[in-house]
Scaffold this motif. Sequence first.
Motif, mmCIF file in Angstrom:
data_model
loop_
_atom_site.group_PDB
_atom_site.id
_atom_site.type_symbol
_atom_site.label_atom_id
_atom_site.label_comp_id
_atom_site.label_asym_id
_atom_site.label_seq_id
_atom_site.Cartn_x
_atom_site.Cartn_y
_atom_site.Cartn_z
ATOM 1 N N GLU A 170 0.836 -1.215 0.000
ATOM 2 C CA GLU A 170 0.000 0.000 0.000
ATOM 3 C C GLU A 170 0.862 1.252 0.000
ATOM 4 O OE1 GLU A 170 -2.541 -0.244 3.314
ATOM 5 O OE2 GLU A 170 -3.778 -1.874 2.520
ATOM 6 N N ARG A 172 3.883 1.537 -1.212
ATOM 7 C CA ARG A 172 4.465 1.693 -2.552
ATOM 8 C C ARG A 172 3.448 2.229 -3.544
ATOM 9 N NH1 ARG A 172 7.688 -4.078 -2.604
ATOM 10 N NH2 ARG A 172 9.465 -3.403 -1.328
ATOM 11 N N ARG A 173 2.199 1.751 -3.450
ATOM 12 C CA ARG A 173 1.161 2.292 -4.340
ATOM 13 C C ARG A 173 0.942 3.771 -4.088
ATOM 14 N NH1 ARG A 173 -1.496 -2.741 -3.376
ATOM 15 N NH2 ARG A 173 -2.766 -1.791 -1.738
ATOM 16 N N ASP A 174 0.922 4.178 -2.817
ATOM 17 C CA ASP A 174 0.761 5.609 -2.507
ATOM 18 C C ASP A 174 1.924 6.419 -3.058
ATOM 19 O OD1 ASP A 174 -1.558 4.958 -1.220
ATOM 20 O OD2 ASP A 174 -0.650 4.918 0.783
ATOM 21 N N ASN A 176 3.850 5.660 -5.641
ATOM 22 C CA ASN A 176 3.720 5.720 -7.108
ATOM 23 C C ASN A 176 2.649 6.719 -7.516
ATOM 24 O OD1 ASN A 176 5.704 3.765 -7.477
ATOM 25 N ND2 ASN A 176 4.229 2.079 -7.322
ATOM 26 N N ALA A 177 1.520 6.735 -6.773
ATOM 27 C CA ALA A 177 0.455 7.692 -7.103
ATOM 28 C C ALA A 177 0.926 9.128 -6.904
ATOM 29 C CB ALA A 177 -0.773 7.407 -6.243
ATOM 30 N N MET A 178 1.671 9.372 -5.806
ATOM 31 C CA MET A 178 2.183 10.732 -5.582
ATOM 32 C C MET A 178 3.208 11.134 -6.621
ATOM 33 S SD MET A 178 2.378 11.166 -1.433
ATOM 34 C CE MET A 178 3.158 9.612 -1.069
ATOM 35 N N GLU A 179 4.033 10.183 -7.063
ATOM 36 C CA GLU A 179 4.990 10.509 -8.134
ATOM 37 C C GLU A 179 4.279 10.847 -9.436
ATOM 38 O OE1 GLU A 179 7.601 7.227 -8.376
ATOM 39 O OE2 GLU A 179 8.831 7.830 -6.642
ATOM 40 N N GLU A 180 3.204 10.098 -9.763
ATOM 41 C CA GLU A 180 2.431 10.427 -10.969
ATOM 42 C C GLU A 180 1.800 11.815 -10.872
ATOM 43 O OE1 GLU A 180 -0.350 7.335 -11.438
ATOM 44 O OE2 GLU A 180 1.126 5.817 -12.042
ATOM 45 N N GLU A 181 1.242 12.116 -9.680
ATOM 46 C CA GLU A 181 0.666 13.451 -9.496
ATOM 47 C C GLU A 181 1.729 14.531 -9.632
ATOM 48 O OE1 GLU A 181 -1.267 13.467 -5.776
ATOM 49 O OE2 GLU A 181 -2.914 12.145 -6.391
ATOM 50 N N LYS A 182 2.957 14.236 -9.114
ATOM 51 C CA LYS A 182 4.047 15.200 -9.224
ATOM 52 C C LYS A 182 4.409 15.456 -10.692
ATOM 53 C CE LYS A 182 8.848 15.843 -7.824
ATOM 54 N NZ LYS A 182 10.020 15.214 -7.146
ATOM 55 N N GLN A 184 2.414 15.078 -13.265
ATOM 56 C CA GLN A 184 1.325 15.840 -13.888
ATOM 57 C C GLN A 184 1.401 17.316 -13.530
ATOM 58 O OE1 GLN A 184 -2.280 13.946 -12.697
ATOM 59 N NE2 GLN A 184 -1.879 12.043 -13.861
#
Length: 625
Positions: A170, A172-174, A176-182, A184
């Motif tokens: 969980e 790691r998923r968070d 990865n999601a924050m890196e994607e948002e960064k 964007q």
Amino acid sequence: MSEQLKFIVEQLNKEPFRMNFNLITFDSQEPMQLLQILNDVLAEIDPKQAVDIREEMPEQTVKRMSSMLGMLKYKPPATLSDVSSFRLGLVTGSKPVVHPILHWLLQRLPELKKRAYLARFLVKLEVPAEFLQDDVISDTYHQYEELVEGFKTYHKECEHLRSSGFSTAEIRRDINAMEEEKEQLIKRVERLTKRVESVSNHQRMLEQARQLRVEKEREESLMHQKQEQKNQLFQAEQRLLRLQQQLQDLRQAAADATPESLMKRLEEEIKINSYMVTEKLPKELEGMRRTVQYMQKVASEPAMGQADLQEVENKIKEVDSQINQLIEKRMMRNDPMDDKLTLYRQQASIIIRKKESKAEELQEAREELAAAEKELKQRGSQGQGSQGEKVIRGDELKRLVAKLRSKGTAYKKKKQEIAELRAEYGVLQRTEEILKRRHDTVQQKLQTVEAEKGISGYSDTQEELERVSAIKSGLDEKKGRTLDDMSEMVKKLNSMIAEKKSALAPIIKELRSLRQRRGELNQEYEEKKAQYESCAAGLESNRSKLEQEVKALREEMAQKENRYHYINAMSEIIELQIQRAAEEMKAYVSSDPLEKKKAIREVYMKNIAEQELLGKVGEYKQSAD
């Protein structure tokens, strides 16, 4: 016993052992093979125990396994309470010793793995005291103890995190999601930057926007400071109110506190403290000392075997029988003076127990008060703000504001009522003064008229005579009513007494006979009670004896049942061995060469011949070389 063997075989056939046993093959294992199986299970718990016992001395094997089992807190069965017999059974690979160990280990495998892992770090090294005199060794040992304590803390935190529900997946998923948002956001900022660069004076506009943001942040900080100052002002007002209330309470307490009440309170406290010091605390201290002495005596004595326990149980039975005999003798004697003294003793014991319970309640209340005061001080010190005052936030602040508003409204209403009452009081006071002046003028005029007529003081004398005559008539009327009432009451009482006497006469006669009957019944009751108590004591002693006999018979039955199952299993094994020996004999004496070759003796002889031939060939090659 059979259930135990089934469980052991099932667990050994599962992962990670996978030994493919059945009840017969497992029960037919040799002592060395049983010890190797036990060692494999211990190796699964602690990898350091992975040793081939054929390459190890028996003493070392027993010492290693005993220390491992002691670290795992294994307790031998009651039948193997003697340490020497347990060690001997472990050396020889005895089934009554090894099977319970395997059953206990396989029942608690995950828990024991964790315990073995922790023992590697938490079992402290034994360093002799003379070595600890060296400064270097002492400092190193202290560092070692600190590391052990640190490991305890980290392990608790790790267990807490594991049980809290968080997982690395969980997290790691968070991430990865924050890196994607960064990414964007970076792309969006780049697009906006390109769009702004096409506008004229974009640098100036960016600077203005930056200044605007700075000013807004400054405004927010100023608002925050303003709110903090309001809170501090409110807290100061609250503190002032609290101090005023405390001052008022102290003044009221000082006004109510007389020397007599203070002396009475001090005398009560002195009595309570003297009782605690002279009676309660010495009793508790003496009880603790007796307990410590008993524990030291038990610790100093050698370990008790089954024979010692049986001897102690026999002594206890003898003492119980003596106590029952003394109780029966005392019941048969049945002295009435002892009964009266028993009643007083019971009352005295009840009073003493009540006194002790109240003293314990007082002690608990004092401890709770001390703990509450300590907690209050801690929370007060934790909740102090930058000015050293208590910080009030959130819902508590809202409740206090609402409470203050309601109190302010009530205060205004009461203040208005007081003002109206004061105004009315002023009007009434003024009216009273006017009426007094008018009365004085009328009195003066009346006195002047009486002086002119030559009858000075007539009005005062007339008023006094009227008042005295009114009082006399009232007293005469009261006297008359009182005499009439008293005479009527005396008549009623006489008639009621006569009626009650006539009504009570038959009841008194009946009561006399009933009292005599009560005495007879009381005597008969005491005799029956003594008989019942003696009979109950005898039955109770017989019941305890029967219970002990039943318990002994049940234990003997369980032992016989275990022995029966063991002999039954051994008989099945022996029958299988006899069957195999008969088949071997049949094949050995058979005239058929093919059947003869199947015999184990022929197979072993063939293998021996082949090995001898290989040995001779090897010797020939060596001599040729």
